[in-house]
Each structure stands twice: as structure tokens, then as C-alpha cells.
Motif scaffolding. Structure first.
Motif, PDB file in Angstrom:
ATOM      1  N   LEU A  20    -113.130  54.917  47.448  1.00 41.38           N
ATOM      2  CA  LEU A  20    -112.301  53.837  47.988  1.00 41.38           C
ATOM      3  C   LEU A  20    -111.377  53.225  46.938  1.00 41.38           C
ATOM      4  O   LEU A  20    -110.397  52.571  47.285  1.00 41.38           O
ATOM      5  N   SER A  21    -111.660  53.436  45.671  1.00 35.94           N
ATOM      6  CA  SER A  21    -110.865  52.851  44.592  1.00 35.94           C
ATOM      7  C   SER A  21    -109.900  53.834  43.953  1.00 35.94           C
ATOM      8  O   SER A  21    -109.069  53.441  43.141  1.00 35.94           O
ATOM      9  N   ARG A  22    -109.974  55.084  44.300  1.00 40.61           N
ATOM     10  CA  ARG A  22    -109.178  56.108  43.605  1.00 40.61           C
ATOM     11  C   ARG A  22    -107.674  55.896  43.736  1.00 40.61           C
ATOM     12  O   ARG A  22    -106.929  56.078  42.775  1.00 40.61           O
ATOM     13  N   ASP A  23    -107.203  55.500  44.902  1.00 38.54           N
ATOM     14  CA  ASP A  23    -105.765  55.252  45.055  1.00 38.54           C
ATOM     15  C   ASP A  23    -105.310  54.112  44.149  1.00 38.54           C
ATOM     16  O   ASP A  23    -104.261  54.191  43.522  1.00 38.54           O
ATOM     17  N   ASP A  24    -106.111  53.061  44.097  1.00 39.66           N
ATOM     18  CA  ASP A  24    -105.762  51.928  43.224  1.00 39.66           C
ATOM     19  C   ASP A  24    -105.791  52.337  41.761  1.00 39.66           C
ATOM     20  O   ASP A  24    -104.915  51.945  40.984  1.00 39.66           O
ATOM     21  N   VAL A  25    -106.768  53.128  41.389  1.00 41.97           N
ATOM     22  CA  VAL A  25    -106.880  53.596  40.005  1.00 41.97           C
ATOM     23  C   VAL A  25    -105.678  54.461  39.649  1.00 41.97           C
ATOM     24  O   VAL A  25    -105.071  54.295  38.585  1.00 41.97           O
ATOM     25  N   ASN A  26    -105.295  55.361  40.530  1.00 43.88           N
ATOM     26  CA  ASN A  26    -104.124  56.208  40.265  1.00 43.88           C
ATOM     27  C   ASN A  26    -102.856  55.384  40.139  1.00 43.88           C
ATOM     28  O   ASN A  26    -101.987  55.685  39.316  1.00 43.88           O
ATOM     29  N   TYR A  27    -102.746  54.332  40.928  1.00 39.52           N
ATOM     30  CA  TYR A  27    -101.581  53.457  40.848  1.00 39.52           C
ATOM     31  C   TYR A  27    -101.530  52.753  39.484  1.00 39.52           C
ATOM     32  O   TYR A  27    -100.488  52.726  38.836  1.00 39.52           O
ATOM     33  N   VAL A  28    -102.651  52.204  39.054  1.00 39.15           N
ATOM     34  CA  VAL A  28    -102.701  51.510  37.762  1.00 39.15           C
ATOM     35  C   VAL A  28    -102.417  52.483  36.614  1.00 39.15           C
ATOM     36  O   VAL A  28    -101.669  52.167  35.685  1.00 39.15           O
ATOM     37  N   ILE A  29    -102.988  53.678  36.699  1.00 39.35           N
ATOM     38  CA  ILE A  29    -102.725  54.691  35.672  1.00 39.35           C
ATOM     39  C   ILE A  29    -101.239  55.040  35.654  1.00 39.35           C
ATOM     40  O   ILE A  29    -100.626  55.143  34.589  1.00 39.35           O
ATOM     41  N   GLY A  30    -100.652  55.210  36.822  1.00 39.05           N
ATOM     42  CA  GLY A  30     -99.223  55.519  36.897  1.00 39.05           C
ATOM     43  C   GLY A  30     -98.365  54.430  36.280  1.00 39.05           C
ATOM     44  O   GLY A  30     -97.411  54.716  35.554  1.00 39.05           O
ATOM     45  N   LYS A  31     -98.693  53.172  36.549  1.00 42.66           N
ATOM     46  CA  LYS A  31     -97.934  52.066  35.953  1.00 42.66           C
ATOM     47  C   LYS A  31     -98.084  52.069  34.436  1.00 42.66           C
ATOM     48  O   LYS A  31     -97.112  51.812  33.712  1.00 42.66           O
ATOM     49  N   GLY A  32     -99.275  52.348  33.962  1.00 41.90           N
ATOM     50  CA  GLY A  32     -99.491  52.406  32.515  1.00 41.90           C
ATOM     51  C   GLY A  32     -98.677  53.504  31.869  1.00 41.90           C
ATOM     52  O   GLY A  32     -98.057  53.304  30.816  1.00 41.90           O
ATOM     53  N   TYR A  33     -98.649  54.663  32.508  1.00 47.47           N
ATOM     54  CA  TYR A  33     -97.836  55.757  31.977  1.00 47.47           C
ATOM     55  C   TYR A  33     -96.357  55.413  32.008  1.00 47.47           C
ATOM     56  O   TYR A  33     -95.621  55.722  31.080  1.00 47.47           O
ATOM     57  N   PHE A  34     -95.912  54.770  33.073  1.00 45.13           N
ATOM     58  CA  PHE A  34     -94.507  54.381  33.162  1.00 45.13           C
ATOM     59  C   PHE A  34     -94.143  53.443  32.010  1.00 45.13           C
ATOM     60  O   PHE A  34     -93.109  53.612  31.375  1.00 45.13           O
ATOM     61  N   LYS A  35     -94.997  52.489  31.740  1.00 45.69           N
ATOM     62  CA  LYS A  35     -94.733  51.539  30.653  1.00 45.69           C
ATOM     63  C   LYS A  35     -94.731  52.227  29.291  1.00 45.69           C
ATOM     64  O   LYS A  35     -94.088  51.740  28.360  1.00 45.69           O
ATOM     65  N   GLN A  36     -95.435  53.350  29.195  1.00 42.68           N
ATOM     66  CA  GLN A  36     -95.456  54.115  27.944  1.00 42.68           C
ATOM     67  C   GLN A  36     -94.321  55.149  27.897  1.00 42.68           C
ATOM     68  O   GLN A  36     -94.238  55.932  26.963  1.00 42.68           O
ATOM     69  N   LYS A  37     -93.510  55.168  28.934  1.00 39.73           N
ATOM     70  CA  LYS A  37     -92.396  56.103  29.082  1.00 39.73           C
ATOM     71  C   LYS A  37     -92.862  57.549  29.193  1.00 39.73           C
ATOM     72  O   LYS A  37     -92.163  58.478  28.814  1.00 39.73           O
ATOM     73  N   LYS A  38     -94.047  57.731  29.762  1.00 35.91           N
ATOM     74  CA  LYS A  38     -94.574  59.062  30.054  1.00 35.91           C
ATOM     75  C   LYS A  38     -94.351  59.303  31.550  1.00 35.91           C
ATOM     76  O   LYS A  38     -95.269  59.248  32.358  1.00 35.91           O
ATOM     77  N   TYR A  39     -93.093  59.544  31.872  1.00 36.27           N
ATOM     78  CA  TYR A  39     -92.674  59.546  33.261  1.00 36.27           C
ATOM     79  C   TYR A  39     -93.272  60.679  34.093  1.00 36.27           C
ATOM     80  O   TYR A  39     -93.594  60.465  35.257  1.00 36.27           O
ATOM     81  N   ASP A  40     -93.421  61.855  33.517  1.00 35.15           N
ATOM     82  CA  ASP A  40     -94.002  62.954  34.283  1.00 35.15           C
ATOM     83  C   ASP A  40     -95.457  62.660  34.654  1.00 35.15           C
ATOM     84  O   ASP A  40     -95.903  62.994  35.751  1.00 35.15           O
ATOM     85  N   LEU A  41     -96.190  62.022  33.739  1.00 41.06           N
ATOM     86  CA  LEU A  41     -97.569  61.640  34.046  1.00 41.06           C
ATOM     87  C   LEU A  41     -97.603  60.512  35.078  1.00 41.06           C
ATOM     88  O   LEU A  41     -98.487  60.478  35.938  1.00 41.06           O
ATOM     89  N   ALA A  42     -96.634  59.609  34.997  1.00 42.42           N
ATOM     90  CA  ALA A  42     -96.535  58.537  35.993  1.00 42.42           C
ATOM     91  C   ALA A  42     -96.270  59.127  37.377  1.00 42.42           C
ATOM     92  O   ALA A  42     -96.859  58.692  38.369  1.00 42.42           O
ATOM     93  N   ILE A  43     -95.405  60.124  37.432  1.00 42.09           N
ATOM     94  CA  ILE A  43     -95.108  60.803  38.703  1.00 42.09           C
ATOM     95  C   ILE A  43     -96.370  61.430  39.274  1.00 42.09           C
ATOM     96  O   ILE A  43     -96.687  61.259  40.451  1.00 42.09           O
ATOM     97  N   SER A  44     -97.089  62.139  38.428  1.00 40.81           N
ATOM     98  CA  SER A  44     -98.312  62.800  38.873  1.00 40.81           C
ATOM     99  C   SER A  44     -99.317  61.802  39.440  1.00 40.81           C
ATOM    100  O   SER A  44     -99.924  62.047  40.485  1.00 40.81           O
ATOM    101  N   SER A  45     -99.483  60.682  38.782  1.00 40.11           N
ATOM    102  CA  SER A  45    -100.431  59.667  39.258  1.00 40.11           C
ATOM    103  C   SER A  45     -99.950  59.008  40.546  1.00 40.11           C
ATOM    104  O   SER A  45    -100.733  58.790  41.467  1.00 40.11           O
TER     105      SER A  45
END
Length: 80
Positions: free
Chosen positions: A20-45
Motif C-alpha cells: 500500500l505504500s509502494r506508490d508513495d515511496v516511488n514518488y518520494v524517491i523520484g522527487k529525491g532523484y529529481f532534486k539531485q538532477k538524476k532525471y532518468d532515475l526520477a523518470i523510472s520512479s
């Protein structure tokens, strides 16, 4: 979000994250990657979110801006 991304992404046994938390976790991970400018990883998440999740719209927005930032402008515009 960056610290949380590092912790969650480093988790070896992803099965420990409740389904039940996986979508939220993927969203938070994606935002973290975006802030680190790791855009391909953000896309994947961001792509892992389901339509049933309460953050689906935010995840789609994150996907669109990540695609645009990764020089995938056409895909980003289509997503947005």
C-alpha cells in the motif's frame, strides 16, 4: 527527500515496503532523484505509480518535468 531517497533506494529487500505504500515511496524517491538532477532515475520512479494512488497527478507531473529536464521534451510535453 534526498536523504529519504538514499535510504529507500539502498534498501536491499524492497519487499519490506508494504504494498500500500509502494506508490508513495516511488514518488518520494523520484522527487529525491529529481532534486539531485538524476532525471532518468526520477523518470523510472515516477513511472511506477498507479492511477489509484492519491499522488498519481503529482507523480505524472514529476514524470513530465523529469522527461523535459532529461532532454526528452516531446515526451515531457505529452505527459504534461
Amino acid at each position: 527527500e534526498i536523504k529519504m531517497t538514499k535510504v529507500l533506494d539502498g534498501l536491499e529487500n524492497k519487499a519490506l515496503i508494504p504494498e500500500l505504500s509502494r506508490d508513495d515511496v516511488n514518488y518520494v524517491i523520484g522527487k529525491g532523484y529529481f532534486k539531485q538532477k538524476k532525471y532518468d532515475l526520477a523518470i523510472s520512479s515516477a513511472q511506477k505509480g498507479s492511477e489509484k494512488n492519491k499522488r498519481y497527478i503529482q507523480a505524472r507531473y514529476l514524470l513530465g518535468i523529469s522527461e523535459y529536464a532529461a532532454d526528452k521534451g516531446q515526451a515531457g510535453m505529452k505527459t504534461l
